[in-house]
Design a protein around this motif. Structure first.
Motif, PDB file in Angstrom:
ATOM      1  N   THR A   1       7.017   4.252 -13.319  1.00 50.00           N
ATOM      2  CA  THR A   1       8.011   3.182 -13.278  1.00 50.00           C
ATOM      3  C   THR A   1       7.345   1.862 -12.919  1.00 50.00           C
ATOM      4  OG1 THR A   1       8.485   3.591 -10.946  1.00 50.00           O
ATOM      5  CG2 THR A   1       9.863   4.752 -12.564  1.00 50.00           C
ATOM      6  N   ARG A   2       8.041   0.771 -13.203  1.00 53.11           N
ATOM      7  CA  ARG A   2       7.572  -0.562 -12.813  1.00 53.11           C
ATOM      8  C   ARG A   2       8.115  -0.895 -11.422  1.00 53.11           C
ATOM      9  NH1 ARG A   2       4.372  -3.887 -14.863  1.00 53.11           N
ATOM     10  NH2 ARG A   2       5.717  -5.677 -14.736  1.00 53.11           N
ATOM     11  N   PRO A   3       7.340  -1.607 -10.618  1.00 55.77           N
ATOM     12  CA  PRO A   3       7.847  -2.022  -9.312  1.00 55.77           C
ATOM     13  C   PRO A   3       9.058  -2.950  -9.482  1.00 55.77           C
ATOM     14  CG  PRO A   3       5.468  -2.293  -9.432  1.00 55.77           C
ATOM     15  CD  PRO A   3       5.945  -1.986 -10.820  1.00 55.77           C
ATOM     16  N   ALA A   4      10.143  -2.630  -8.804  1.00 52.21           N
ATOM     17  CA  ALA A   4      11.360  -3.443  -8.845  1.00 52.21           C
ATOM     18  C   ALA A   4      12.136  -3.212  -7.560  1.00 52.21           C
ATOM     19  CB  ALA A   4      12.217  -3.058 -10.048  1.00 52.21           C
ATOM     20  N   PRO A   5      12.756  -4.256  -7.029  1.00 53.13           N
ATOM     21  CA  PRO A   5      13.572  -4.068  -5.823  1.00 53.13           C
ATOM     22  C   PRO A   5      14.695  -3.075  -6.088  1.00 53.13           C
ATOM     23  CG  PRO A   5      13.221  -6.402  -6.256  1.00 53.13           C
ATOM     24  CD  PRO A   5      12.725  -5.651  -7.460  1.00 53.13           C
ATOM     25  N   ALA A   6      14.978  -2.243  -5.114  1.00 57.78           N
ATOM     26  CA  ALA A   6      16.027  -1.231  -5.231  1.00 57.78           C
ATOM     27  C   ALA A   6      17.253  -1.665  -4.431  1.00 57.78           C
ATOM     28  CB  ALA A   6      15.513   0.102  -4.711  1.00 57.78           C
ATOM     29  N   THR A   7      18.325  -0.961  -4.651  1.00 58.89           N
ATOM     30  CA  THR A   7      19.530  -1.136  -3.840  1.00 58.89           C
ATOM     31  C   THR A   7      19.817   0.214  -3.194  1.00 58.89           C
ATOM     32  OG1 THR A   7      20.322  -2.731  -5.465  1.00 58.89           O
ATOM     33  CG2 THR A   7      21.922  -1.942  -3.852  1.00 58.89           C
ATOM     34  N   PRO A   8      19.125   0.503  -2.087  1.00 59.13           N
ATOM     35  CA  PRO A   8      19.295   1.814  -1.458  1.00 59.13           C
ATOM     36  C   PRO A   8      20.646   1.934  -0.770  1.00 59.13           C
ATOM     37  CG  PRO A   8      17.922   0.424  -0.098  1.00 59.13           C
ATOM     38  CD  PRO A   8      18.203  -0.353  -1.362  1.00 59.13           C
TER      39      PRO A   8
ATOM     40  N   LEU B   1       0.831  -1.213   0.000  1.00 64.99           N
ATOM     41  CA  LEU B   1       0.000   0.000   0.000  1.00 64.99           C
ATOM     42  C   LEU B   1       0.863   1.259   0.000  1.00 64.99           C
ATOM     43  CD1 LEU B   1      -2.868  -1.070   2.421  1.00 64.99           C
ATOM     44  CD2 LEU B   1      -3.072  -0.591  -0.041  1.00 64.99           C
ATOM     45  N   SER B   2       1.937   1.240   0.775  1.00 65.47           N
ATOM     46  CA  SER B   2       2.840   2.402   0.800  1.00 65.47           C
ATOM     47  C   SER B   2       3.425   2.654  -0.583  1.00 65.47           C
ATOM     48  CB  SER B   2       3.968   2.175   1.805  1.00 65.47           C
ATOM     49  OG  SER B   2       3.446   2.092   3.100  1.00 65.47           O
ATOM     50  N   ASN B   3       3.871   1.592  -1.241  1.00 65.50           N
ATOM     51  CA  ASN B   3       4.432   1.739  -2.588  1.00 65.50           C
ATOM     52  C   ASN B   3       3.387   2.237  -3.581  1.00 65.50           C
ATOM     53  OD1 ASN B   3       6.935   0.922  -1.736  1.00 65.50           O
ATOM     54  ND2 ASN B   3       6.802  -1.125  -2.611  1.00 65.50           N
ATOM     55  N   ALA B   4       2.162   1.697  -3.484  1.00 65.65           N
ATOM     56  CA  ALA B   4       1.100   2.113  -4.408  1.00 65.65           C
ATOM     57  C   ALA B   4       0.788   3.596  -4.240  1.00 65.65           C
ATOM     58  CB  ALA B   4      -0.163   1.275  -4.175  1.00 65.65           C
ATOM     59  N   CYS B   5       0.786   4.070  -3.001  1.00 61.58           N
ATOM     60  CA  CYS B   5       0.470   5.473  -2.762  1.00 61.58           C
ATOM     61  C   CYS B   5       1.644   6.390  -3.105  1.00 61.58           C
ATOM     62  CB  CYS B   5       0.036   5.671  -1.310  1.00 61.58           C
ATOM     63  SG  CYS B   5      -1.529   4.851  -0.955  1.00 61.58           S
ATOM     64  N   LYS B   6       2.858   5.899  -2.969  1.00 63.81           N
ATOM     65  CA  LYS B   6       4.039   6.717  -3.261  1.00 63.81           C
ATOM     66  C   LYS B   6       4.357   6.750  -4.755  1.00 63.81           C
ATOM     67  CE  LYS B   6       8.844   7.383  -1.930  1.00 63.81           C
ATOM     68  NZ  LYS B   6       9.934   6.931  -1.064  1.00 63.81           N
ATOM     69  N   HIS B   7       4.239   5.611  -5.416  1.00 62.62           N
ATOM     70  CA  HIS B   7       4.700   5.506  -6.800  1.00 62.62           C
ATOM     71  C   HIS B   7       3.586   5.363  -7.832  1.00 62.62           C
ATOM     72  CE1 HIS B   7       8.747   5.089  -5.248  1.00 62.62           C
ATOM     73  NE2 HIS B   7       8.341   4.111  -4.465  1.00 62.62           N
ATOM     74  N   GLY B   8       2.382   5.023  -7.396  1.00 60.04           N
ATOM     75  CA  GLY B   8       1.283   4.796  -8.333  1.00 60.04           C
ATOM     76  C   GLY B   8       0.213   5.860  -8.231  1.00 60.04           C
ATOM     77  N   ARG B   9      -0.611   5.916  -9.242  1.00 59.46           N
ATOM     78  CA  ARG B   9      -1.768   6.816  -9.232  1.00 59.46           C
ATOM     79  C   ARG B   9      -2.958   6.087  -8.625  1.00 59.46           C
ATOM     80  NH1 ARG B   9       0.369   7.218 -14.390  1.00 59.46           N
ATOM     81  NH2 ARG B   9      -1.269   5.870 -15.188  1.00 59.46           N
ATOM     82  N   PRO B  10      -3.945   6.836  -8.166  1.00 60.66           N
ATOM     83  CA  PRO B  10      -5.174   6.176  -7.707  1.00 60.66           C
ATOM     84  C   PRO B  10      -5.890   5.545  -8.900  1.00 60.66           C
ATOM     85  CG  PRO B  10      -5.325   8.577  -7.458  1.00 60.66           C
ATOM     86  CD  PRO B  10      -3.969   8.274  -7.987  1.00 60.66           C
ATOM     87  N   LEU B  11      -6.795   4.648  -8.605  1.00 57.38           N
ATOM     88  CA  LEU B  11      -7.586   4.003  -9.653  1.00 57.38           C
ATOM     89  C   LEU B  11      -8.538   5.013 -10.282  1.00 57.38           C
ATOM     90  CD1 LEU B  11      -8.367   0.731  -7.712  1.00 57.38           C
ATOM     91  CD2 LEU B  11      -6.828   0.965  -9.673  1.00 57.38           C
TER      92      LEU B  11
ATOM     93  N   ILE C   1      -5.163  -3.867 -19.276  1.00 61.95           N
ATOM     94  CA  ILE C   1      -5.312  -2.980 -20.433  1.00 61.95           C
ATOM     95  C   ILE C   1      -5.743  -1.571 -20.060  1.00 61.95           C
ATOM     96  CG2 ILE C   1      -5.711  -4.839 -22.071  1.00 61.95           C
ATOM     97  CD1 ILE C   1      -8.715  -4.252 -21.842  1.00 61.95           C
ATOM     98  N   ARG C   2      -6.301  -1.378 -18.873  1.00 65.63           N
ATOM     99  CA  ARG C   2      -6.717  -0.034 -18.439  1.00 65.63           C
ATOM    100  C   ARG C   2      -5.555   0.752 -17.837  1.00 65.63           C
ATOM    101  NH1 ARG C   2     -10.599  -3.564 -16.355  1.00 65.63           N
ATOM    102  NH2 ARG C   2      -9.570  -3.384 -14.353  1.00 65.63           N
ATOM    103  N   GLY C   3      -4.379   0.153 -17.783  1.00 64.45           N
ATOM    104  CA  GLY C   3      -3.224   0.825 -17.192  1.00 64.45           C
ATOM    105  C   GLY C   3      -3.047   0.543 -15.716  1.00 64.45           C
ATOM    106  N   GLU C   4      -3.943  -0.241 -15.136  1.00 62.51           N
ATOM    107  CA  GLU C   4      -3.807  -0.584 -13.727  1.00 62.51           C
ATOM    108  C   GLU C   4      -2.653  -1.556 -13.537  1.00 62.51           C
ATOM    109  OE1 GLU C   4      -7.598  -2.099 -12.441  1.00 62.51           O
ATOM    110  OE2 GLU C   4      -8.541  -0.131 -12.556  1.00 62.51           O
ATOM    111  N   VAL C   5      -1.996  -1.443 -12.392  1.00 63.54           N
ATOM    112  CA  VAL C   5      -0.874  -2.310 -12.047  1.00 63.54           C
ATOM    113  C   VAL C   5      -1.212  -3.020 -10.734  1.00 63.54           C
ATOM    114  CG1 VAL C   5       1.566  -2.375 -11.399  1.00 63.54           C
ATOM    115  CG2 VAL C   5       0.800  -0.837 -13.206  1.00 63.54           C
ATOM    116  N   THR C   6      -1.069  -4.336 -10.740  1.00 58.66           N
ATOM    117  CA  THR C   6      -1.297  -5.134  -9.536  1.00 58.66           C
ATOM    118  C   THR C   6       0.006  -5.805  -9.145  1.00 58.66           C
ATOM    119  OG1 THR C   6      -3.593  -5.588 -10.153  1.00 58.66           O
ATOM    120  CG2 THR C   6      -2.584  -7.076  -8.539  1.00 58.66           C
ATOM    121  N   VAL C   7       0.420  -5.582  -7.899  1.00 65.06           N
ATOM    122  CA  VAL C   7       1.548  -6.319  -7.348  1.00 65.06           C
ATOM    123  C   VAL C   7       0.938  -7.415  -6.482  1.00 65.06           C
ATOM    124  CG1 VAL C   7       3.650  -6.247  -5.965  1.00 65.06           C
ATOM    125  CG2 VAL C   7       3.020  -4.275  -7.368  1.00 65.06           C
ATOM    126  N   TRP C   8       1.287  -8.664  -6.788  1.00 64.82           N
ATOM    127  CA  TRP C   8       0.751  -9.801  -6.060  1.00 64.82           C
ATOM    128  C   TRP C   8       1.885 -10.495  -5.298  1.00 64.82           C
ATOM    129  CZ3 TRP C   8       3.202 -14.254  -7.325  1.00 64.82           C
ATOM    130  CH2 TRP C   8       3.790 -14.322  -8.593  1.00 64.82           C
TER     131      TRP C   8
END
Length: 183
Positions: free
Chosen positions: A99-106, A56-66, A132-139
């Motif tokens: 951007t696409r979700p990907a592990p970082a090396t902080p 949820l933190s990542n979705a709110c920081k890096h993604g747009r709302p639905l 197809i609507r541009g939504e991204v799901t991290v599972w």
């Protein structure tokens, strides 16, 4: 002889969570309550709640709302389920981002960037699904079998998989060089 009564976790649970920190606590509470009622091991629940928080933190920081909502308005979707084989799966869907979700090396001093590394260390599997609507799901498959008596036991190498690299392994960082100017 102990009598074990199996409780069934609902096939799925899905909820809209405000795009921002406001709804994270409610989502965590709802997940914990529902999984407890379903008889999921407490250690698996703890991992699932932490994973949900990171997603949820990542979705709110890096993604747009639905939908067409602006950042800070609208919702993202949180869902979790125990499938028929006993796998606990957690998903968070947002409106996509740059951007696409990907592990970082902080860096060692970075205040963030470790969320997906923590998920990788805790979970059995995870991935990203676009629609197809541009939504991204991290599972995330939190655990392959929540009914396994050993479900939720921490892996022995958990700390080493989320820890920062040793200073000696960071290229270009030599503390001796920092003191050369002091002579």
């Amino acid at each position: 002889m102990a009598l074990v009564v199996a409780q069934e976790v609902p096939t799925s649970s899905s909820m809209a969570v405000p795009h921002g920190p406001a709804g994270v606590g409610e989502a965590r509470h709802h997940m914990r309550t529902q999984l407890r009622r379903g008889g999921v091991a407490e250690t698996v629940i703890d991992d699932a709640v932490l994973i949900l928080t990171e997603l949820l933190s990542n979705a709110c920081k890096h993604g747009r709302p639905l939908g067409d909502a602006l950042s800070g308005d609208g919702d993202v979707r949180a869902a979790w389920r125990v499938d028929p084989s006993g796998r606990l799966i957690v998903e968070v869907t947002d409106g996509g981002g740059p951007t696409r979700p990907a592990p970082a090396t902080p860096s060692v001093t970075a205040h963030g960037g470790r969320g997906l590394n923590i998920i990788t260390a805790l979970a059995d599997d995870w991935g990203v699904r676009d629609d197809i609507r541009g939504e991204v799901t991290v599972w995330v498959v939190v655990h392959d079998d929540v009914h396994d008596p050993d479900a939720g036991h921490r892996r022995d190498d958990f700390a080493t998989r989320v820890a920062a690299p040793a200073v000696s392994r960071i290229p270009g960082l030599d503390f001796a060089d920092a003191f050369d100017d002091m002579e």
